[in-house]
Each structure stands twice: as C-alpha cells, then as structure tokens.
Enzyme design. Structure first.
Site, mmCIF file in Angstrom:
data_model
loop_
_atom_site.group_PDB
_atom_site.id
_atom_site.type_symbol
_atom_site.label_atom_id
_atom_site.label_comp_id
_atom_site.label_asym_id
_atom_site.label_seq_id
_atom_site.Cartn_x
_atom_site.Cartn_y
_atom_site.Cartn_z
ATOM 1 N N SER A 152 0.835 -1.195 0.000
ATOM 2 C CA SER A 152 0.000 0.000 0.000
ATOM 3 C C SER A 152 0.870 1.245 0.000
ATOM 4 O O SER A 152 1.974 1.239 0.569
ATOM 5 C CB SER A 152 -0.908 0.015 1.235
ATOM 6 O OG SER A 152 -1.579 1.253 1.356
ATOM 7 N N TYR A 170 -2.161 -0.995 10.061
ATOM 8 C CA TYR A 170 -2.261 -1.432 8.660
ATOM 9 C C TYR A 170 -0.987 -1.097 7.895
ATOM 10 O O TYR A 170 -0.413 -1.950 7.200
ATOM 11 C CB TYR A 170 -3.470 -0.766 8.011
ATOM 12 C CG TYR A 170 -3.639 -1.054 6.544
ATOM 13 C CD1 TYR A 170 -4.122 -2.284 6.104
ATOM 14 C CD2 TYR A 170 -3.327 -0.088 5.587
ATOM 15 C CE1 TYR A 170 -4.290 -2.546 4.754
ATOM 16 C CE2 TYR A 170 -3.494 -0.340 4.231
ATOM 17 C CZ TYR A 170 -3.972 -1.569 3.825
ATOM 18 O OH TYR A 170 -4.131 -1.823 2.482
#
Length: 324
Positions: free
Chosen positions: A199, A212
């Site tokens: 990401s 995350y």
C-alpha cells in the site's frame, strides 16, 4: 570562507537537480511503459500455465484474476467465501475460456497452508499475486480507538488482541507462507513472477492507519529482500504499492487519483519490469512524491489528523448516500 560557502551551495544545487532529474526520468518511464510499451502477453505466458491470486473475489484481486486470464493463463482463486469464488470462476471461464480452480480458506487461520499446498500440487505456477489484505477499520482512527469505532457501528466486536493477530496473519503471514509454497518450483524452473500488493501508506509512517501501514511495510521489505536473493535465478519478486483504488474495502469512487481496480491492474502489469517496487501508476507515483515532501511537524499534528478523519468520514457518507 565565502568561497567555501559558494562551493557548498553549488554542490547542493547540483545534487538537487540530479535528484529531481531522476524523479522526472522515473515518471517518464511510467508514462512510456503504461501508454506505449507495456509488457507483452507472451512474457506472462512464458512464466508458466497458472496464476495464483489470494483475496481474488473482490477489488484488485478479482481484477488481477480477470486480467491474467485474458492474457492466457489459467487461474487459481483463493478466498474465504464459497459463493463469491464460484461466481468469479464462472465469470472468468465464460469470458476467457481459461481453466479456473478455486480454494476456499480464511487467511486469519494459521492451519490452512497444507490444504492450499495440496490444491496447488502438480500445477505449473508462473505467477503468484499475494493480494489478500485486511484493514483494521473502514474509517481512519488512532490505534487505541479501533474498537470504539466498531462499537459505534453496532458491529460485533472482536477482542482487540484478536484484531491484531488477524491483521498479522492476513497481511504478513500469508505473504511469507504463500511465497514459501510457490517459490521452490519457480526456482527449479528458473522463472516466475511474485507480485506482493502492499500500500502507498507504507511509504512513510502513517498516523490513523498505523497498524495497517506497519503490516504493509513488511511486504515491501520482504519483497525486496527476496528479490535480492532470487532475482539472479530468473524470478521477479515485486512489491506494488497502490494508493487509492476503488474497491469495497476502500469505499472510494474512481477519479484522477483513485483508479478503478481494472485500470490499476493493467497499469501495474505494464510496470512489472521497472525495479523491485513501484506504485503501479503514474498518478500514484506523483502522489507518493508529494506525500513524501509534506512536513511531519504539520501532518502529525492533532488538528490535521482530526480534520483528515472528518473529511474521510464525510466523504464515505456522501458516497454511501449516492449509492442508495
């Protein structure tokens, strides 16, 4: 002394121009590869008969499954929901005529990998896409507030430590274990492609998504380390680091920055030969550069973080209203 200062400023200017030129060249490479050159289908076909995709029934994973089938590979879909697996398998089979195999597992569990291994036995796997991922909560929040957001939404709440364990199992353990299953045969055949979908939030410390983002930086470091170890064996191990991609998990609509899953996947595959990591599209590469230049003293303030949370939540509500 004045001469020394003058020389120092000249050297600094040369270094700054050199650094800026590298960024421009990288952007030009993205543009040329995604608009004109790309990677021919024959390259992916030469790697092996099958592509294995985890988290393959929604968003980016589903788009990769469809795209590799269009490019002539048979597909192994791995996900947790049987109905979705059957639906996506039928879609791919009808659209492309390729063989599709499904494996139903829940990546929050640690005892699933022997089952996956048995289902992959005997397949000539040329491509592995480690896509399965888990976001701590739909909305951005501070680390200790994750449970509070779920309670407000009347969602049955897991124990906080269980959420942490699940995120590690899905976002980190799955990448290492799936690579362990597939890499030995790729090494024997001296060819293969492993795409690890990280990401853009992992490019720098990311408040409001700290858990995350931390799991996703593991993917980046693991990918680059494995590439250094096995790149000379004819294997490409690449980390793709997208920012906003329209999906059920991200809850955003396609736009200039937020790509549709299909557009992002096509763009990222055209960039697989550009280094050991990339953001997968020119827009995301530019965004990464801008984000990296923002001063931390401003981005990390409580006022900025509170404004960001309000903006994201208001945007999500507005998109939800449009969809009804």
């Amino acid at each position: 002394m004045e001469k020394l200062l003058e020389d120092a400023f000249v050297l600094f200017g040369i270094f700054a121009m050199f650094f800026f030129s590298l960024k421009v060249v990288k952007c030009l490479k993205y543009f040329v590869h995604t608009k004109w050159l790309g990677v021919p289908d024959s390259f992916f076909n030469s790697l092996g008969e099958w592509a294995v995709i985890t988290g393959a029934t929604d968003g980016i994973g589903k788009a990769y499954a469809h795209e590799f089938a269009k490019r002539g590979l048979n597909i192994v879909l791995i996900s947790r929901t049987k109905e979705k697996l059957i639906k996506v398998a039928n879609e791919i089979g009808q659209a492309t005529g390729r063989k599709v195999k499904t494996v139903q597992v829940n990546f929050t569990e640690r005892d699933i990998y022997e089952h996956i291994k048995e289902n992959l036995r005997g397949l000539e796997i040329g491509v592995l896409v480690n896509n399965v991922g888990m976001l701590q909560t739909p909305d951005p929040c501070r680390f200790l507030e994750m449970t509070d957001i779920d309670k407000k939404k009347n969602v049955q709440q897991k124990h906080f430590s269980e959420t942490i364990n699940d995120m590690i199992a899905v976002n980190m353990v799955s990448v290492a274990k799936m690579t362990q299953l597939v890499l030995p045969r790729m090494k024997e055949r001296q060819k293969g492609l492993i795409l690890n979908i990280s990401s853009g939030v992992a490019t720098a410390p990311c408040p409001l998504y700290c858990l995350y983002a931390s799991t996703k930086i593991f993917m980046e470091r693991f990918s680059r380390g494995c590439q250094a170890e096995y790149g000379s064996k004819g294997i490409i191990i690449k980390c793709s680091m997208p920012y906003s991609v329209a999906s059920q998990m991200s809850r955003v609509m396609p736009g200039i920055i937020a790509k549709s899953a299909e557009d992002y996947v096509r763009s990222s595959l055209d960039c697989v030969l550009l280094g050991d990591r990339c953001h997968g599209s020119l827009a995301h590469e530019i965004l990464a550069y801008v984000y990296g230049k923002l001063p931390h003293w401003f981005v990390y303030t409580d006022a900025f973080l509170d404004k960001l949370m309000d903006h994201v939540q208001n945007y999500a509500r507005s998109q939800g209203n449009k969809s009804h």
